[in-house]
Design an enzyme around this catalytic site. Structure first.
Site, PDB file in Angstrom:
ATOM      1  CG  ASP B  13       1.142  -7.386  -3.137  1.00 38.26           C
ATOM      2  OD1 ASP B  13       0.620  -6.413  -4.086  1.00 38.26           O
ATOM      3  OD2 ASP B  13       0.180  -8.354  -3.183  1.00 38.26           O
ATOM      4  CG  LEU B  15      -2.510  -3.565  -2.523  1.00 38.60           C
ATOM      5  CD1 LEU B  15      -3.153  -2.602  -3.653  1.00 38.60           C
ATOM      6  CD2 LEU B  15      -3.514  -4.343  -1.709  1.00 38.60           C
ATOM      7  CB  SER B  16       2.740  -3.657   0.615  1.00 38.87           C
ATOM      8  OG  SER B  16       3.741  -3.381   1.602  1.00 38.87           O
ATOM      9  N   PRO B  17       2.555  -0.109   0.462  1.00 40.26           N
ATOM     10  CG  PRO B  17       1.653   1.582   1.699  1.00 40.26           C
ATOM     11  CD  PRO B  17       1.630   0.216   1.054  1.00 40.26           C
ATOM     12  CB  SER B  19       6.487  -4.011   0.116  1.00 37.00           C
ATOM     13  OG  SER B  19       5.890  -4.874   0.815  1.00 37.00           O
TER      14      SER B  19
END
Lengths: 226, 226
Positions: B13, B15-17, B19
């Site tokens: 996602d 939104l996930s750093p 990731s």
């Protein structure tokens, strides 16, 4: 290389399997990185409670994942860590307070035994699925680590002295002041500044921060020659 | 080597750093490991909620640590990730639902743009501290990634179609069925069995599991030649 060794403090608790991985890898790397490793036994239960952190295994999917992740990591890190039969009970319910007080007494009076006794307690709880809460369990670990029986008995009594309880509380509070919220936590001192790293998976990054080369979790003597 | 490529699914996602770190490293390694990388955009908010996981930044010490860990990791991984001004607001309050629905529409109809558009959305939120919730923000990212304006507009409309919403839900549910509780999550398929790995820091272990060599987060062409 050649410059003065950088101090790396390792805050750990033998209840934490990932701490064991971090502990073994740093014990190996102190021979090939230009570091002074200082072992800092602290109490995980208090760190979790005081920082409001929840044990990862409390989230069911996370707990299930840990049961698979731990053996894979242990295998790759070459640490004889094995899941206990009652995985969640061991992590969540079993306490390490008496063991960590004993380790603290060792740290205060017989620091040369700190590394082998910590390892033997991990061997009990995280390799052979044995108890670490009873006095005889702790004495057995101390014996295997080479501590003479009379000295072990003396340290066991000393474990409940206020000065030992106080010291464990102080080291734990120090870890929290550095920003720790779990274990293993490493504090690297560079130019008088402390830098916190968390987790058995931050050792490659820690090495990079120190300007040292990561050679995998098991640096061989050949690899380690810089 | 030489054997058929192993499938590695990456659930992520924007939104996930962390990731983003896992995404970039796997995009690099698909060129030197014998893997087929499949990008699986999913919705982190639902994964956290449905598995009962809490955002790590909710624990104050953990949030403070992330603010230091992220730039250190970004620097070592050579990903232009930078903390936004309102770190906690970005992680905890900002949503990624519209962005992930758009990415899902891209995945369904223009899969060649999936990698660059995901990257551009990360560039917005996690490098330049820009919005990713508004239609114009998403269109801007799509434009930078090379998607023609009319096609981007069409995909944006398509984002709210039931089939797209449903697909994002399905991929998210699939990640949870594999055991995911956060992002990035990787599912490695070996002999018909799926194996879950979690975190931007499990790529060395994942490589070991595949019988591949870890060459650090930035494998150079020379290192990568096996």
């Amino acid at each position: 290389m050649g410059s003065s060794k950088k101090l790396v403090e390792l805050f750990y608790d033998v209840l934490s399997p990932y701490s064991w991985l971090g502990f073994e890898v740093l014990c190996r790397y102190q021979k090939c990185w230009n570091i002074e490793l200082r072992l800092r036994p602290a109490f995980l239960g208090a760190i979790m409670k005081e920082t409001g952190n929840q044990p990862p295994a409390m989230v069911p999917n996370r707990g299930m994942y840990m049961m698979k992740d731990i053996p894979r990591m242990a295998n790759y890190y070459q640490v004889p860590l094995q899941n206990p039969k009652d995985f969640f009970g061991t992590i969540i319910e079993k306490g390490s307070l008496s063991a960590m007080r004993f380790i603290t007494a060792v740290d205060m009076t017989q620091p040369l035994f700190l590394e082998p006794i910590s390892r033997e307690l991990w061997m009990r709880i995280w390799s052979r699925d044995e108890d670490i809460t009873q006095p005889e369990s702790i004495l057995a670990a101390a014996g295997t680590a080479g501590l003479p029986a009379d000295l072990a008995q003396q340290l066991l009594e000393r474990s409940s002295f206020p000065e030992v309880k106080e010291r464990l509380k102080e080291v734990t509070a120090e870890a929290i002041r550095y920003g720790a919220f779990g274990m293993p936590s490493y504090v690297v001192h560079v130019n008088g500044e402390p830098h916190l790293f968390f987790g058995s998976d931050r050792l490659e990054l820690l090495g990079n921060f120190l300007g040292e080369k990561w050679l995998g979790p098991v640096p061989t003597p050949l690899n380690a020659r810089m």
